[in-house]
Design an enzyme around this catalytic site. Structure first.
Site, mmCIF file in Angstrom:
data_model
loop_
_atom_site.group_PDB
_atom_site.id
_atom_site.type_symbol
_atom_site.label_atom_id
_atom_site.label_comp_id
_atom_site.label_asym_id
_atom_site.label_seq_id
_atom_site.Cartn_x
_atom_site.Cartn_y
_atom_site.Cartn_z
ATOM 1 N N ARG A 166 -2.869 -11.673 4.383
ATOM 2 C CA ARG A 166 -4.227 -11.347 3.923
ATOM 3 C C ARG A 166 -4.418 -11.866 2.496
ATOM 4 O O ARG A 166 -3.560 -11.658 1.642
ATOM 5 C CB ARG A 166 -4.435 -9.824 3.880
ATOM 6 C CG ARG A 166 -4.449 -9.075 5.202
ATOM 7 C CD ARG A 166 -5.558 -9.449 6.171
ATOM 8 N NE ARG A 166 -6.838 -9.858 5.600
ATOM 9 C CZ ARG A 166 -7.788 -9.044 5.116
ATOM 10 N NH1 ARG A 166 -7.600 -7.749 5.123
ATOM 11 N NH2 ARG A 166 -8.921 -9.526 4.644
ATOM 12 N N HIS A 218 -10.604 -2.893 -1.075
ATOM 13 C CA HIS A 218 -11.521 -2.262 -0.124
ATOM 14 C C HIS A 218 -12.577 -1.472 -0.890
ATOM 15 O O HIS A 218 -12.234 -0.731 -1.832
ATOM 16 C CB HIS A 218 -10.762 -1.300 0.797
ATOM 17 C CG HIS A 218 -9.781 -1.970 1.697
ATOM 18 N ND1 HIS A 218 -10.078 -2.371 2.980
ATOM 19 C CD2 HIS A 218 -8.487 -2.325 1.506
ATOM 20 C CE1 HIS A 218 -9.024 -2.927 3.537
ATOM 21 N NE2 HIS A 218 -8.037 -2.912 2.664
ATOM 22 N N TYR A 263 -0.712 -9.808 1.062
ATOM 23 C CA TYR A 263 0.382 -9.203 1.818
ATOM 24 C C TYR A 263 0.385 -9.694 3.264
ATOM 25 O O TYR A 263 -0.637 -10.101 3.794
ATOM 26 C CB TYR A 263 0.310 -7.673 1.768
ATOM 27 C CG TYR A 263 -0.939 -7.069 2.357
ATOM 28 C CD1 TYR A 263 -1.055 -6.839 3.720
ATOM 29 C CD2 TYR A 263 -2.007 -6.734 1.544
ATOM 30 C CE1 TYR A 263 -2.209 -6.289 4.254
ATOM 31 C CE2 TYR A 263 -3.164 -6.183 2.062
ATOM 32 C CZ TYR A 263 -3.259 -5.964 3.424
ATOM 33 O OH TYR A 263 -4.400 -5.433 3.946
ATOM 34 N N TYR A 279 0.832 -1.193 0.000
ATOM 35 C CA TYR A 279 0.000 0.000 0.000
ATOM 36 C C TYR A 279 0.872 1.251 0.000
ATOM 37 O O TYR A 279 1.948 1.257 0.600
ATOM 38 C CB TYR A 279 -0.870 0.057 1.267
ATOM 39 C CG TYR A 279 -2.031 -0.888 1.286
ATOM 40 C CD1 TYR A 279 -3.288 -0.482 0.842
ATOM 41 C CD2 TYR A 279 -1.898 -2.170 1.780
ATOM 42 C CE1 TYR A 279 -4.367 -1.341 0.884
ATOM 43 C CE2 TYR A 279 -2.975 -3.045 1.828
ATOM 44 C CZ TYR A 279 -4.205 -2.622 1.383
ATOM 45 O OH TYR A 279 -5.275 -3.476 1.426
ATOM 46 N N HIS A 319 -7.274 -8.473 -1.876
ATOM 47 C CA HIS A 319 -8.609 -7.888 -1.756
ATOM 48 C C HIS A 319 -8.585 -6.434 -2.207
ATOM 49 O O HIS A 319 -7.537 -5.796 -2.257
ATOM 50 C CB HIS A 319 -9.119 -7.979 -0.311
ATOM 51 C CG HIS A 319 -8.238 -7.264 0.666
ATOM 52 N ND1 HIS A 319 -7.152 -7.864 1.262
ATOM 53 C CD2 HIS A 319 -8.249 -5.988 1.128
ATOM 54 C CE1 HIS A 319 -6.550 -6.993 2.047
ATOM 55 N NE2 HIS A 319 -7.191 -5.840 1.982
#
Lengths: 261, 185
Positions: free
Chosen positions: A176, A181, A166, A127, A179
């Site tokens: 995780r 959000h 990640y 991110y 995905h």
């Protein structure tokens, strides 16, 4: 050079987390059924310990303001914001993809001209955030945030890059599933939804305490997009379809029950 | 149709959800502007530095705004929606107008949504204005609560404006709302 982070000794192993996930789900099933919304008190997700209300949500009838929702319009969102691949000087790295679908209420009515916001990691699972310490590369051509308005039939569409999985520090070797959000508004305040969309067949599903906090498997399935070859475009991008139902008041359900009584 | 479940907003929403002017429903210092803010606190009383608060409210005359423009504010249109991420100490603050009651004789409140890392799903609550004692006493939600919990939903008026702390857990835990299941008119 090996830059693999050394695990902190206090982190629980995946087996312990998985056992807790399974025990909670079994208890809910013995109780009748799984929960369609995430359990707020969910010890397998460590950070929830001090951040969940201990008292039940208090039912109240929504008042006028709560039966409406904020309006967004063309002045709020530039159509280019639906393309997450054009923010840099060059093409971002990774699998270019389309994610599209329809937003409706629980009765299947389209949620028209309403705001959809997305944010996600890049293809390497990183991110653009100062608190993301995962030593995967940032991509100068990918920020990973986008917005659009649904059209008159409730459809949304984004072009982006498929995010990578990640690691996180919930427990030892915690990863995780990949995905995106999503943040959505409906036509009433209580339809406000922030959630995560997953990709079909991810081997990390079973291990993830965030997805598994929804203890009904059929409801978890609602967060998984499907591959859609009609959305895939020739020599350009793969396509995924994900439809979203904003529950909110479930007003009609009560109305029907009343009619039958 | 089954509703799509919620999920935590996670730790990395800061480049996805906040935007310039998100917390200023009206320009700070403009006529009628009030500061509405407080802290988001965990079960130990520590502030959450990774929470997000949204408000949705009526105009001072109690009418409901139906105008777009919350994401790109023009400085003149009151849209009734705002969003504020918390700072390192868990504080959030909006510059806004005080809402009027949306029901005749009702109590005025801000509709509030809370998101945070570690919070599995968003929470709804209300922040009532503290001034109209009769309206507060007659309010259906407040009067359905045990006396000691009512005050968690009433903002405090002080020199800086209106203060509303949101306690996710603990002795003074904020009352969070289930707004589902009303009979649609």
């Amino acid at each position: 050079m090996n830059s693999t982070p050394v695990p902190a000794p206090d982190l629980e192993p995946q087996e312990a987390i998985s056992a807790r996930i399974a025990a909670i789900e079994a208890a809910h099933r013995a109780d009748g059924e799984g929960r369609p919304q995430p359990a707020l008190d969910y010890p397998p997700y460590r950070s929830s310990a001090l951040r969940h209300p201990t008292k039940d949500l208090h039912h109240t009838d929504p008042e006028t303001i709560e039966r409406e929702a904020p309006c967004f319009g063309d002045r709020d969102v530039d159509p280019l914001e639906a393309d997450l691949t054009i923010g840099g000087a060059g093409e971002p790295i990774g699998e270019r993809m389309i994610i599209a679908g329809r937003v409706t209420d629980a009765e299947g009515r389209p949620v028209r001209r309403q705001l959809v916001e997305v944010w996600q990691a890049n293809a390497g699972g990183r991110y653009v955030h100062k608190r993301d310490r995962h030593p995967a590369p940032l991509d100068p051509n990918f920020t990973g945030a986008g917005r659009c308005l649904t059209d008159d039939d409730g459809y949304y569409r984004f072009q982006t890059i498929k995010p990578g999985p990640y690691p996180w520090r919930n427990h030892h070797n915690a990863w995780r599933p990949a995905h995106i959000h999503f943040s959505l508004f409906g036509t009433e305040f209580a339809q406000r939804l922030v959630t995560q969309m997953y990709f079909p067949g991810d081997p990390l599903f079973a291990l993830d305490p965030i997805l598994r906090s929804i203890t009904d498997p059929a409801d978890r399935e609602l967060l998984v997009a499907s591959y859609d070859h009609d959305l895939t475009t020739h020599e350009w991008a793969t396509g995924y379809r994900w439809d979203i139902v904003l529950g909110g008041s479930r007003g009609t359900l009560m109305e029907n029950e009343g009619d039958e009584a | 149709m089954r509703a799509t479940p919620g999920q935590t907003v996670g730790p990395f929403f800061h480049y996805g959800l906040p935007y310039d002017g998100d917390r200023d429903l009206v320009p700070p210092g403009s006529v009628g502007a009030v500061r509405f803010g407080g802290r988001v606190l965990d079960g130990t009383g520590a502030g959450l530095q990774d929470a997000l608060v949204e408000i949705w409210q009526a105009r001072p005359d109690g009418t409901v705004p139906r105008e777009p423009g919350s994401l790109r504010r023009d400085g003149w249109t009151f849209t009734g929606f705002g969003r504020a991420s918390t700072g390192r100490d868990g504080r959030y603050a909006f510059s806004t107008l005080e809402p009027g009651p949306t029901e005749p004789g009702g109590a005025a409140f801000f509709a509030v949504t809370v998101f945070a890392r570690g919070l599995m799903d968003r929470l709804f609550t209300r922040a009532y204005l503290p001034d109209d004692a009769a309206a507060l006493a007659a309010d259906p939600l407040l009067s359905s609560l045990p006396e000691e919990r009512r005050s968690t939903l009433v903002a405090r008026r002080d020199a800086r404006g209106l203060t509303f702390d949101i306690r996710l857990q603990g002795a003074d835990e904020t009352v969070f709302l289930d707004l589902s299941g009303y009979r649609r008119p």
